[in-house]
Design a protein around this motif. Structure first.
Motif, PDB file in Angstrom:
ATOM      1  N   ALA A   1       2.151   1.784  -3.488  1.00 57.84           N
ATOM      2  CA  ALA A   1       1.120   2.345  -4.363  1.00 57.84           C
ATOM      3  C   ALA A   1       0.920   3.829  -4.087  1.00 57.84           C
ATOM      4  O   ALA A   1       0.782   4.643  -5.018  1.00 57.84           O
ATOM      5  CB  ALA A   1      -0.190   1.585  -4.172  1.00 57.84           C
ATOM      6  N   ASP A   2       0.913   4.198  -2.811  1.00 61.31           N
ATOM      7  CA  ASP A   2       0.762   5.606  -2.456  1.00 61.31           C
ATOM      8  C   ASP A   2       1.924   6.431  -2.998  1.00 61.31           C
ATOM      9  O   ASP A   2       1.729   7.541  -3.522  1.00 61.31           O
ATOM     10  CB  ASP A   2       0.678   5.758  -0.940  1.00 61.31           C
ATOM     11  CG  ASP A   2      -0.619   5.222  -0.357  1.00 61.31           C
ATOM     12  OD1 ASP A   2      -1.578   4.982  -1.132  1.00 61.31           O
ATOM     13  OD2 ASP A   2      -0.674   5.028   0.871  1.00 61.31           O
TER      14      ASP A   2
ATOM     15  N   GLN B   1     -11.042  -1.628  -1.837  1.00 65.68           N
ATOM     16  CA  GLN B   1     -11.324  -0.537  -2.766  1.00 65.68           C
ATOM     17  C   GLN B   1     -10.100  -0.148  -3.595  1.00 65.68           C
ATOM     18  O   GLN B   1     -10.242   0.510  -4.630  1.00 65.68           O
ATOM     19  CB  GLN B   1     -11.853   0.680  -2.003  1.00 65.68           C
ATOM     20  CG  GLN B   1     -10.819   1.438  -1.180  1.00 65.68           C
ATOM     21  CD  GLN B   1     -10.465   0.789   0.147  1.00 65.68           C
ATOM     22  OE1 GLN B   1     -10.947  -0.296   0.478  1.00 65.68           O
ATOM     23  NE2 GLN B   1      -9.632   1.454   0.932  1.00 65.68           N
ATOM     24  N   ARG B   2      -8.917  -0.563  -3.171  1.00 66.33           N
ATOM     25  CA  ARG B   2      -7.685  -0.229  -3.911  1.00 66.33           C
ATOM     26  C   ARG B   2      -7.339  -1.287  -4.966  1.00 66.33           C
ATOM     27  O   ARG B   2      -6.589  -0.992  -5.903  1.00 66.33           O
ATOM     28  CB  ARG B   2      -6.495  -0.101  -2.945  1.00 66.33           C
ATOM     29  CG  ARG B   2      -6.627   0.930  -1.845  1.00 66.33           C
ATOM     30  CD  ARG B   2      -6.545   2.353  -2.352  1.00 66.33           C
ATOM     31  NE  ARG B   2      -5.296   2.697  -2.986  1.00 66.33           N
ATOM     32  CZ  ARG B   2      -4.214   3.175  -2.356  1.00 66.33           C
ATOM     33  NH1 ARG B   2      -4.234   3.307  -1.040  1.00 66.33           N
ATOM     34  NH2 ARG B   2      -3.125   3.523  -3.032  1.00 66.33           N
TER      35      ARG B   2
ATOM     36  N   GLY C   1       1.526   7.023  -6.569  1.00 69.18           N
ATOM     37  CA  GLY C   1       0.306   7.723  -6.934  1.00 69.18           C
ATOM     38  C   GLY C   1      -0.723   6.830  -7.602  1.00 69.18           C
ATOM     39  O   GLY C   1      -1.566   7.296  -8.371  1.00 69.18           O
ATOM     40  N   TRP C   2      -0.663   5.537  -7.299  1.00 65.17           N
ATOM     41  CA  TRP C   2      -1.590   4.573  -7.877  1.00 65.17           C
ATOM     42  C   TRP C   2      -2.748   4.353  -6.916  1.00 65.17           C
ATOM     43  O   TRP C   2      -2.608   3.673  -5.903  1.00 65.17           O
ATOM     44  CB  TRP C   2      -0.894   3.237  -8.142  1.00 65.17           C
ATOM     45  CG  TRP C   2       0.180   3.284  -9.205  1.00 65.17           C
ATOM     46  CD1 TRP C   2       0.585   4.361  -9.922  1.00 65.17           C
ATOM     47  CD2 TRP C   2       0.976   2.178  -9.650  1.00 65.17           C
ATOM     48  NE1 TRP C   2       1.590   4.009 -10.792  1.00 65.17           N
ATOM     49  CE2 TRP C   2       1.845   2.679 -10.657  1.00 65.17           C
ATOM     50  CE3 TRP C   2       1.036   0.832  -9.303  1.00 65.17           C
ATOM     51  CZ2 TRP C   2       2.767   1.861 -11.299  1.00 65.17           C
ATOM     52  CZ3 TRP C   2       1.947   0.022  -9.944  1.00 65.17           C
ATOM     53  CH2 TRP C   2       2.806   0.526 -10.950  1.00 65.17           C
ATOM     54  N   GLU C   3      -3.892   4.912  -7.229  1.00 61.55           N
ATOM     55  CA  GLU C   3      -5.056   4.737  -6.364  1.00 61.55           C
ATOM     56  C   GLU C   3      -5.583   3.304  -6.440  1.00 61.55           C
ATOM     57  O   GLU C   3      -5.936   2.703  -5.434  1.00 61.55           O
ATOM     58  CB  GLU C   3      -6.159   5.730  -6.753  1.00 61.55           C
ATOM     59  CG  GLU C   3      -7.411   5.648  -5.882  1.00 61.55           C
ATOM     60  CD  GLU C   3      -7.150   5.849  -4.402  1.00 61.55           C
ATOM     61  OE1 GLU C   3      -7.867   5.229  -3.584  1.00 61.55           O
ATOM     62  OE2 GLU C   3      -6.228   6.618  -4.055  1.00 61.55           O
ATOM     63  N   ARG C   4      -5.627   2.748  -7.663  1.00 60.16           N
ATOM     64  CA  ARG C   4      -6.092   1.366  -7.845  1.00 60.16           C
ATOM     65  C   ARG C   4      -5.046   0.603  -8.658  1.00 60.16           C
ATOM     66  O   ARG C   4      -4.400   1.163  -9.547  1.00 60.16           O
ATOM     67  CB  ARG C   4      -7.456   1.321  -8.533  1.00 60.16           C
ATOM     68  CG  ARG C   4      -8.527   2.102  -7.790  1.00 60.16           C
ATOM     69  CD  ARG C   4      -9.924   1.686  -8.230  1.00 60.16           C
ATOM     70  NE  ARG C   4     -10.273   0.352  -7.743  1.00 60.16           N
ATOM     71  CZ  ARG C   4     -11.164  -0.449  -8.336  1.00 60.16           C
ATOM     72  NH1 ARG C   4     -11.779  -0.071  -9.440  1.00 60.16           N
ATOM     73  NH2 ARG C   4     -11.444  -1.637  -7.826  1.00 60.16           N
TER      74      ARG C   4
ATOM     75  N   VAL D   1       0.838  -1.204   0.000  1.00 57.88           N
ATOM     76  CA  VAL D   1       0.000   0.000   0.000  1.00 57.88           C
ATOM     77  C   VAL D   1       0.873   1.254   0.000  1.00 57.88           C
ATOM     78  O   VAL D   1       0.599   2.220  -0.739  1.00 57.88           O
ATOM     79  CB  VAL D   1      -0.948  -0.002   1.210  1.00 57.88           C
ATOM     80  CG1 VAL D   1      -1.710   1.318   1.292  1.00 57.88           C
ATOM     81  CG2 VAL D   1      -1.926  -1.165   1.120  1.00 57.88           C
TER      82      VAL D   1
END
Length: 250
Positions: free
Chosen positions: A73-74, A102-103, A77-80, A70
């Motif tokens: 991803a943050d 949700q991610r 800048g990858w939300e999903r 996570v």
């Protein structure tokens, strides 16, 4: 935190991939030429204490791997995103499906440990423990995990890659985590697509057992069995692995 990660491609389909107990991101190297870099963006993340993060402090647990995915991803800048979790990191991917559904576009579990933790007999445990510190035992483990069909040179290349990317103390800590009690009881109504990929020669990721566990826990579940592959499809047969993977995330 700043997560050290290897990026390949700049496409719109975003995938974070983490290898399992016996090696770092280099286990994916034979697969890299098969990536369509215009379509996909891959982030190959080492678990703490492995490879590019070999000096990093723990905790060395499947839960921390999930948290670091996570954070990665943050940072990107990858939300999903899709996640590929190999072996023990497959357990981490299941943790993500519970904690941040949700991610996740999907959780791709490659030769995974179920969320209930691995159940291993005394003989298997003895080989795993020996492989932590003894190169010959690590070679025997890799041989067992790939069906006993590979040459000595092939086994030694994979073993040496494994040795270069891991630390014995870290391996011990992770083994305690992925053979622990797990968290399968926390899986409730998770709708994340879960795609399991296993090799037919893998003694530790048996399709029937995975259908009874992961297949029973997750509503949107599919399983593929790869011919001529064991526990490391991306290293053993990267073309076969890539075909199965890209059919899954197409």
């Amino acid at each position: 935190m700043n997560v050290n990660v290897s990026l390949i491609g700049n496409g719109s389909v975003r995938i974070i991939a983490v290898t399992g107990w016996m090696g770092d991101h280099r286990l994916f190297e034979p697969f890299l030429p098969f990536i369509d870099k215009q379509r996909y963006s891959f982030a190959f993340l080492d678990a703490r204490g492995y490879g590019s993060r070999i000096q990093e402090d723990g905790p060395y647990t499947v839960e921390q791997i999930a948290s670091d995915i996570v954070a990665c991803a943050d940072q990107l800048g990858w939300e999903r995103f899709h996640v590929i979790g190999h072996s023990m990191a497959g357990m981490s991917a299941q943790r993500l499906a519970i904690d941040v559904p949700q991610r996740l576009l999907s959780a791709i579990l490659l030769a995974p440990v179920p969320a209930s933790g691995a159940r291993i007999d005394d003989q298997r445990r003895a080989l795993l423990l020996a492989a932590i510190r003894e190169p010959d035992a690590r070679k025997r483990l890799i041989d067992a995990n790939t069906g006993g069909v590979r040459s000595d040179d092939w086994l030694e290349r994979l073993r040496d890659t494994s040795l270069a990317g891991t630390r014995p103390d870290v391996l011990e800590a992770y083994m305690a985590s992925w053979t622990g009690k797990g968290f399968a009881n926390e899986i409730k109504n998770v709708l994340v697509p879960v795609r399991v990929i296993v090799g037919e020669k893998d003694p530790g990721a048996v399709p029937e057992r995975l259908r009874e566990t992961i297949g029973a826990w997750f509503t949107d579940f599919e399983l593929r069995v790869l011919k001529d592959c064991g526990h490391y499809p991306m290293w053993e047969e990267p073309a076969v692995f890539s075909e199965a993977l890209f059919a899954t995330v197409a």
